[in-house]
Design an enzyme around this catalytic site. Structure first.
Site, mmCIF file in Angstrom:
data_model
loop_
_atom_site.group_PDB
_atom_site.id
_atom_site.type_symbol
_atom_site.label_atom_id
_atom_site.label_comp_id
_atom_site.label_asym_id
_atom_site.label_seq_id
_atom_site.Cartn_x
_atom_site.Cartn_y
_atom_site.Cartn_z
ATOM 1 N N GLN A 88 123.509 145.682 44.075
ATOM 2 C CA GLN A 88 123.292 145.154 42.867
ATOM 3 C C GLN A 88 124.111 145.615 41.909
ATOM 4 O OE1 GLN A 88 118.835 144.936 43.292
ATOM 5 N NE2 GLN A 88 119.052 143.681 44.592
ATOM 6 N N HIS A 152 118.888 147.788 43.361
ATOM 7 C CA HIS A 152 117.444 148.260 42.257
ATOM 8 C C HIS A 152 118.132 149.466 41.670
ATOM 9 C CE1 HIS A 152 113.744 146.705 45.023
ATOM 10 N NE2 HIS A 152 114.627 146.004 44.309
ATOM 11 N N GLU A 244 106.803 141.303 37.098
ATOM 12 C CA GLU A 244 105.684 141.995 35.735
ATOM 13 C C GLU A 244 106.407 141.243 34.318
ATOM 14 O OE1 GLU A 244 103.338 144.476 38.830
ATOM 15 O OE2 GLU A 244 104.388 145.447 36.795
ATOM 16 N N TYR A 254 102.748 152.694 36.334
ATOM 17 C CA TYR A 254 102.335 150.901 35.899
ATOM 18 C C TYR A 254 102.453 150.793 37.479
ATOM 19 C CZ TYR A 254 103.280 151.232 31.283
ATOM 20 O OH TYR A 254 103.514 150.318 29.262
ATOM 21 N N TYR A 265 108.797 141.003 51.429
ATOM 22 C CA TYR A 265 109.286 139.989 52.066
ATOM 23 C C TYR A 265 108.882 140.470 53.042
ATOM 24 C CZ TYR A 265 112.388 140.714 47.780
ATOM 25 O OH TYR A 265 112.440 141.112 46.394
#
Length: 368
Positions: A88, A152, A244, A254, A265
């Site tokens: 990513q 991430h 979110e 959070y 998963y």
């Protein structure tokens, strides 16, 4: 290799020129018809874009290329950082600050190789007058510690009303790190424009804490924007469910991975449930996941009845979500052949909404 690169950019220029000449199509939305125009195509995994004051656009591609779009022509901007294009990671966001006319300075976020690992980095440099070269590019922030995961990285950038720089960072697949103030992972940061730490950040006096942290307990926030009223909004990826929308507050936690809406998963439960005292609740969540990219809070300048509505791009299902009301709820999905895997969307200075489609390798404009 150099020849193939040159051929590619010749092709991109021709494609962009042709693309802007195509007559506009339409999309249906909430009892109105939206005009949609393809502004550029032939893009290779585009990740982000932003508007320069002269109306032209900078576009990042994940493999490390920064492109300049003007009058339907795409040209490569030289002088970008060497990126780790893996998983990513890659060349990620681009930000044009409000003082660009005076400084010619831009910001880029990207994944940087560090030994056997990698980290999200933020770099800044000056765009030469002809928009073909970045000069003096240097890192002003590199996340710590590095990780050996390709997941991430975050990493969206936003400029605050006071000129400070906000940066989103994912947990890099190391879930507990999002609850540790000793790590940058799983947080939203606040930096001065030169990368130094603002004195009024919430954790500057806490021993062992990373002083750049503004909020924490995030999984992988890939959307970040300020509303006209100065409120900071973010969207982040959940696991299997639990994407979110969050209203970001100074020093707030959070919850990831202590609380979450959704499951791992594997199907197993995440953490302790969906609520816990002291941990912030999302303003809205999706289950199943829609894989949010960037978001915008609309000004209302072209469509007054959308003022204050939040628009979010979906990577998974290929649509633009419009959210409105109290409590915040998804009230509409804007979709068509053009909306495949939306990676970025932004409001242009004229109030039109532009978005990048990874699926089509194209940049589009929505207007009346």
């Amino acid at each position: 290799m150099l020849a193939s690169l040159a051929q590619r950019f010749i092709a991109l220029t021709l494609l962009a020129t042709v693309g802007t000449a195509v007559s506009a199509q339409t999309l249906s939305s909430d009892q109105r018809v939206l005009k949609i125009e393809r502004m550029a195509h032939g893009l290779d995994i585009p990740w982000a874009f932003d508007f320069l004051p002269d109306g032209s656009v900078l576009i990042t591609e994940k493999d490390g290329d920064l492109l300049h779009l003007a009058a339907g022509r795409l040209t490569r901007v030289k002088g970008t950082s060497k990126v780790l294009d893996q998983g990513q990671g890659g060349l990620l966001d681009v930000l044009i600050p409000r003082n660009f006319d005076r400084t010619r300075r831009i910001y880029l976020s990207y994944s940087k190789r560090l030994g056997r690992g990698s980290a999200t980095a933020v770099a800044t440099g000056q765009l030469a007058r002809r928009n073909t070269q970045l000069e003096g590019l240097r890192d002003i922030f590199v996340a710590a510690p590095p990780a050996d995961s390709g997941r991430h990285f975050g990493s969206r950038l936003a400029e605050g009303p006071d000129g400070t720089l906000y940066v989103t960072l994912g947990d890099r697949g190391d879930r507990p790190s999002a609850q540790s103030l000793t790590s940058h992972q799983g947080s939203i940061l606040r930096l001065n424009p030169d990368g130094s730490v603002p004195r009024d950040n919430p954790f500057t006096k806490q021993k062992g804490a990373q002083p750049e942290i503004w909020s924490y307990g995030h999984r992988n926030p890939q959307g970040l924007t300020f509303a006209a009223d100065g409120q900071l909004w973010s969207v982040e990826h959940g696991a299997r469910g639990g994407d979110e929308v969050n209203l970001i507050e100074k020093g707030a936690n959070y919850g990831w991975p202590v609380i979450a809406y959704g499951r791992h998963y594997s199907g197993l439960k995440i953490g302790e449930g969906t609520t816990k005292p002291g941990l912030k609740q999302p303003a809205h969540y999706w289950d199943p996941s829609m894989a949010p990219s960037n978001l915008l809070v609309y000004s209302g300048s072209m469509w007054p009845d959308w003022r204050g509505d939040i628009f979010v791009g979906s990577l998974k299902f290929g649509y633009i979500a419009r959210l409105s009301g109290q409590p915040l709820a998804e009230v509409e999905q804007i979709r068509g052949d053009e909306t495949g895997r939306i990676r970025d969307l932004r409001e242009a200075p004229d109030g039109s909404i532009w978005f990048l489609s990874e699926t089509n390798g194209a940049l589009y404009r929505l207007s009346r």
